[in-house]
Scaffold this motif. Structure first.
Motif, PDB file in Angstrom:
ATOM      1  N   ALA A  54     -27.426 -45.485  35.522  1.00  0.00           N
ATOM      2  CA  ALA A  54     -27.045 -46.422  34.457  1.00  0.00           C
ATOM      3  C   ALA A  54     -27.961 -46.265  33.244  1.00  0.00           C
ATOM      4  O   ALA A  54     -27.507 -46.250  32.096  1.00  0.00           O
ATOM      5  N   LEU A  55     -29.262 -46.118  33.501  1.00  0.00           N
ATOM      6  CA  LEU A  55     -30.201 -46.012  32.384  1.00  0.00           C
ATOM      7  C   LEU A  55     -30.077 -44.651  31.694  1.00  0.00           C
ATOM      8  O   LEU A  55     -30.207 -44.560  30.471  1.00  0.00           O
ATOM      9  N   SER A  56     -29.812 -43.608  32.465  1.00  0.00           N
ATOM     10  CA  SER A  56     -29.583 -42.285  31.855  1.00  0.00           C
ATOM     11  C   SER A  56     -28.411 -42.360  30.894  1.00  0.00           C
ATOM     12  O   SER A  56     -28.463 -41.843  29.774  1.00  0.00           O
ATOM     13  N   LEU A  57     -27.354 -42.991  31.356  1.00  0.00           N
ATOM     14  CA  LEU A  57     -26.166 -43.195  30.519  1.00  0.00           C
ATOM     15  C   LEU A  57     -26.540 -43.953  29.242  1.00  0.00           C
ATOM     16  O   LEU A  57     -26.181 -43.557  28.128  1.00  0.00           O
ATOM     17  N   ALA A  58     -27.287 -45.031  29.414  1.00  0.00           N
ATOM     18  CA  ALA A  58     -27.646 -45.887  28.279  1.00  0.00           C
ATOM     19  C   ALA A  58     -28.540 -45.142  27.290  1.00  0.00           C
ATOM     20  O   ALA A  58     -28.338 -45.215  26.071  1.00  0.00           O
ATOM     21  N   CYS A  59     -29.547 -44.428  27.799  1.00  0.00           N
ATOM     22  CA  CYS A  59     -30.452 -43.680  26.918  1.00  0.00           C
ATOM     23  C   CYS A  59     -29.677 -42.607  26.157  1.00  0.00           C
ATOM     24  O   CYS A  59     -29.949 -42.347  24.981  1.00  0.00           O
ATOM     25  N   ASN A  60     -28.706 -41.997  26.831  1.00  0.00           N
ATOM     26  CA  ASN A  60     -27.874 -40.998  26.180  1.00  0.00           C
ATOM     27  C   ASN A  60     -27.117 -41.605  24.997  1.00  0.00           C
ATOM     28  O   ASN A  60     -27.068 -41.024  23.912  1.00  0.00           O
ATOM     29  N   TYR A  61     -26.564 -42.800  25.190  1.00  0.00           N
ATOM     30  CA  TYR A  61     -25.832 -43.447  24.096  1.00  0.00           C
ATOM     31  C   TYR A  61     -26.738 -43.716  22.893  1.00  0.00           C
ATOM     32  O   TYR A  61     -26.303 -43.690  21.760  1.00  0.00           O
ATOM     33  N   ALA A  68     -31.829 -50.369  26.496  1.00  0.00           N
ATOM     34  CA  ALA A  68     -31.974 -49.148  25.696  1.00  0.00           C
ATOM     35  C   ALA A  68     -31.763 -49.461  24.216  1.00  0.00           C
ATOM     36  O   ALA A  68     -32.480 -48.952  23.342  1.00  0.00           O
ATOM     37  N   TYR A  69     -30.801 -50.323  23.941  1.00  0.00           N
ATOM     38  CA  TYR A  69     -30.539 -50.705  22.544  1.00  0.00           C
ATOM     39  C   TYR A  69     -31.779 -51.333  21.900  1.00  0.00           C
ATOM     40  O   TYR A  69     -32.205 -50.945  20.805  1.00  0.00           O
ATOM     41  N   TYR A  70     -32.381 -52.308  22.574  1.00  0.00           N
ATOM     42  CA  TYR A  70     -33.552 -52.973  21.993  1.00  0.00           C
ATOM     43  C   TYR A  70     -34.702 -51.984  21.799  1.00  0.00           C
ATOM     44  O   TYR A  70     -35.453 -52.077  20.826  1.00  0.00           O
ATOM     45  N   CYS A  71     -34.850 -51.054  22.731  1.00  0.00           N
ATOM     46  CA  CYS A  71     -35.898 -50.038  22.581  1.00  0.00           C
ATOM     47  C   CYS A  71     -35.657 -49.209  21.318  1.00  0.00           C
ATOM     48  O   CYS A  71     -36.556 -49.008  20.502  1.00  0.00           O
ATOM     49  N   PRO A  80     -47.007 -53.692  26.064  1.00  0.00           N
ATOM     50  CA  PRO A  80     -47.095 -52.252  26.361  1.00  0.00           C
ATOM     51  C   PRO A  80     -45.896 -51.742  27.175  1.00  0.00           C
ATOM     52  O   PRO A  80     -45.584 -50.561  27.124  1.00  0.00           O
ATOM     53  N   LEU A  81     -45.262 -52.641  27.930  1.00  0.00           N
ATOM     54  CA  LEU A  81     -44.171 -52.213  28.800  1.00  0.00           C
ATOM     55  C   LEU A  81     -42.804 -52.355  28.142  1.00  0.00           C
ATOM     56  O   LEU A  81     -41.986 -51.441  28.191  1.00  0.00           O
ATOM     57  N   PHE A  82     -42.550 -53.544  27.589  1.00  0.00           N
ATOM     58  CA  PHE A  82     -41.187 -53.867  27.156  1.00  0.00           C
ATOM     59  C   PHE A  82     -41.083 -54.045  25.642  1.00  0.00           C
ATOM     60  O   PHE A  82     -42.056 -54.462  25.001  1.00  0.00           O
ATOM     61  N   PRO A  83     -39.899 -53.793  25.082  1.00  0.00           N
ATOM     62  CA  PRO A  83     -39.707 -54.113  23.667  1.00  0.00           C
ATOM     63  C   PRO A  83     -39.756 -55.627  23.455  1.00  0.00           C
ATOM     64  O   PRO A  83     -39.452 -56.404  24.380  1.00  0.00           O
ATOM     65  N   MET A  84     -40.160 -56.031  22.269  1.00  0.00           N
ATOM     66  CA  MET A  84     -40.407 -57.453  22.001  1.00  0.00           C
ATOM     67  C   MET A  84     -39.145 -58.307  22.165  1.00  0.00           C
ATOM     68  O   MET A  84     -39.213 -59.447  22.615  1.00  0.00           O
ATOM     69  N   ALA A  85     -37.988 -57.740  21.823  1.00  0.00           N
ATOM     70  CA  ALA A  85     -36.745 -58.520  21.934  1.00  0.00           C
ATOM     71  C   ALA A  85     -36.518 -58.971  23.375  1.00  0.00           C
ATOM     72  O   ALA A  85     -36.070 -60.100  23.624  1.00  0.00           O
TER      73      ALA A  85
END
Lengths: 450, 450
Positions: free
Chosen positions: B142-149, B119-122, B46-51
């Motif tokens: 950092a996460l804002s940046l990543a989600c933006n990408y 963010a990529y795995y999500c 429920p929290l994290f992507p499987m990768a």
């Protein structure tokens, strides 16, 4: 497909490029503010160290970078050249966009390229103390850093609107050991007079220059250093363009257009001069575009005339594109571009038709900055974002016409100390200033008679 | 004598280093917060992507970096390794000091190394929205940046003391398109309960985690991402240490001691794991020193016990060095280090005697930061300056004993968004907090029974 083109320290240029060696005709002489006669080295000696004065008159195409300066450059140079793949994709343009990023210096902009050199020459000539002015704080922090490296005292007159908009720029200068006061200040005659005329004056680069110069000439052990406008400042910045040329040579591309924002003109000159020099020597050709704020458009709206470099009329008189030395620009969030004039050398090139100029409103500048930050990641300084806006325009034109073209611009600094301005933009609180035609017309009645 | 050792993109590691492959014994299991039973992949789904979940259990020594992640890393990686010639000179030490500088990322710290990967795995697994917490704002930006990408929505719960101390960090996240709220907030049960108990609560990383987790589990399209503590976060940070090893191999030196600051432990782990791995495999040996704040000393003063990762007791239970999950650290100006526990993997290594720990008061931290800024130029983040303080101690010990030694530390980020704290320090307004013994003793009575 490479994202950034990096150079090793071994590939760093060992000399600055002096465009004087390649000019089709020399620029008009610089005049003494009191006599109106051409300035000689002796006239400048109270302000600048002799090594810098000699650079103003040097005919040599290349001037070696002293080893202690080179050693400090190596802390962050060579700076990266980026291919803006992500921005190109967002713009859906056939254009290739490259940018040279000068924000990797500890002060966050291109300004240390000249600050380090100037502080070094002062130390070599026994100077103990430096005065200067700063607009957005980019130059003041660069010089604070430089003085710290060379053990010099540093006093910075910071334009009041920026002093309050950017308190963290002040902290930065203090971290590096400088003393910072808001200009107009109570510390000089020029400052006191301005405060008497208007206690709420926002200040301007021109007035801050007057204060720093006045402070300097009071003391034997003090020199005055300047972060833009002067030929030797432009000279020191040419390391940017020289690196960029080496970096471009590692790609299959050569720029069709080279773009930089202009306040005093130094980052623009630093990037374009090496490219322009090649063109003047009959080599490869490019267009060169200077980008200024609509609120302070010295090139696109000013006149080409002899004017003082500062507000109080103490600095030398040079022929330049100017809005009048008494003109106080609106408080746009790009303090580094709030200067009434343009570097004489850049003005000369513009007058010769060798470069172009364009002006941009600040909301468009911040819109471009956001587009850039959301594609490339880096948050640009508002000053630098003027160049982004013009680069995006060029990329859009390429899209319209369906033509490929290669665009190179100078990302002269990051915006980490400008987030208050971004905040205002994101909340819809930024306004565009109409071109202040009447104020300029009035200011132009005060040009010196020469 | 080289100042910085840079690598080309071709020399960048293509895989993360998984220290699990080299541990003398595995760390204790992580337990379910409700059942107290060892967690399986399904519990974390429920929290994290499987990768990411699979990375937690991977036995492979090297885990390939996906190409889209690598492509974004290349915007600022490889990061430079510096020889601190100027700092050595100021300290007059026979020691050689090197530092790895992670402040060149657009967000200004090492945090994007894992944010981009997460963010990529999500995105790969169809996630649309991310929640997270942030202390100093390093992780949130950092996460804002990543989600933006990667085109993901991002909601950040920002610890309230930092939200107010660092408004520009909030602006930065908004520039990259994230939504930011102060924690405790009115948006979650955990937040509302905290505000009811104390309307003036400063917040803590633990509580902000509770809020972000609660928000996440309400919505199908949302995952929760975390910037430290977890094994996969530490894994992604190992690109730092791998690059540093390649860079050290280009010098004649190998570190005798490797130093990093610790809050959750990720930048420390990222630097030391590749070095420690070599040692564990019988290769070259070094000491490893984790540096924490005296006001929040989970390693040097906490106990090694099973505890919740968050304040509300919703996150998994892991064996770690902890001050108790209900402990609210004093409002020191290094928000990224205000966490009650320590990464289970780092705690395990500490328990095995493979690493050392030390604690520093904040005035000493800022004094060290200033010494560094005035010698090397870069203004460090207060968090990173903990590592500088310990590096200076090591250099001084080398001077006392007259022994040469090679020191390597992680300069995990710059301090451009921390100038308010520098300002307070320069004006003598920073106080040191005594170790809050009674509060910790009380908090330790609330450990989960397992």
């Amino acid at each position: 497909m490479e994202t950034k083109i990096v150079l090793s320290e071994l590939e760093m240029p060992q000399a600055w490029y002096n465009i004087a060696a390649d000019l089709p005709e020399p620029p008009p002489p610089v005049l003494h503010p009191e006599t109106g006669q051409p300035l000689g080295p002796a006239d400048l000696a109270p302000l600048f160290p002799m090594a810098l004065i000699m650079q103003l008159v040097s005919p040599e195409r290349y001037i070696p970078i002293p080893e202690p300066v080179f050693d400090i450059y190596r802390l962050w140079r060579p700076t990266p050249l980026y291919r803006a793949h992500r921005l190109e994709k967002v713009l859906d343009t056939p254009a290739k966009i490259y940018y040279k990023y000068e924000g990797t210096s500890p002060a966050g902009s291109h300004k240390p390229n000249t600050a380090i050199a100037q502080a070094y020459y002062c130390q070599q000539e026994g100077v103990k103390r430096i005065t200067t002015e700063t607009g957005a704080g980019q130059w003041g922090s660069a010089l604070s850093l430089a003085c710290n490296y060379f053990g010099l005292e540093c006093k910075v007159y910071m334009v009041k609107v920026s002093y309050h908009q950017k308190p963290y720029r002040r902290s930065l200068m203090e971290i590096w050991g400088a003393q910072v006061v808001a200009s107009p200040s109570e510390d000089t005659n020029a400052g006191r007079a301005a405060l008497k005329a208007n206690p709420n004056a926002l200040g301007s680069l021109g007035l801050a220059i007057s204060e720093a110069v006045e402070d300097c000439v009071q003391r034997e052990d003090t020199k005055y250093l300047l972060g833009s406008v002067l030929d030797f400042v432009l000279l020191h910045q040419t390391i940017i363009g020289q690196e960029a040329m080496t970096q471009m040579s590692k790609t299959a591309d050569f720029p069709d257009v080279v773009i930089g924002c202009v306040g005093g003109g130094s980052n623009f000159a630093g990037l374009i001069f090496p490219f322009l020099g090649e063109k003047l020597r009959g080599g490869r050709s490019a267009r060169f575009v200077a980008v200024e704020p609509e609120a302070c458009p010295s090139m696109t709206r000013g006149i080409y005339a002899f004017d003082y470099g500062d507000t109080a009329g103490m600095a030398p008189i040079a022929k330049m594109h100017t809005l009048g030395h008494t003109f106080e620009p609106p408080g746009i969030h790009a303090g580094g571009l709030r200067y009434h004039g343009m570097a004489p050398l850049v003005s000369h090139l513009y007058n010769l038709g060798l470069i172009e100029a364009t002006a941009v409103h600040q909301t468009k500048v911040f819109e471009s900055a956001l587009t850039f930050a959301r594609s490339e990641g880096i948050v640009p300084a508002p000053e630098s974002a003027h160049a982004i806006a013009a680069a995006i325009d060029e990329a859009n034109k390429a899209k319209e016409s369906g033509e490929a073209r290669t665009i190179l611009f100078n990302l002269s600094g990051h915006g980490h100390f400008d987030l208050g301005a971004y905040d205002a933009y994101l909340r819809g609180q930024l306004e565009d200033y109409a071109y202040p035609e009447d104020k300029v017309k009035e200011a132009l009645t005060h040009l010196p008679k020469v």
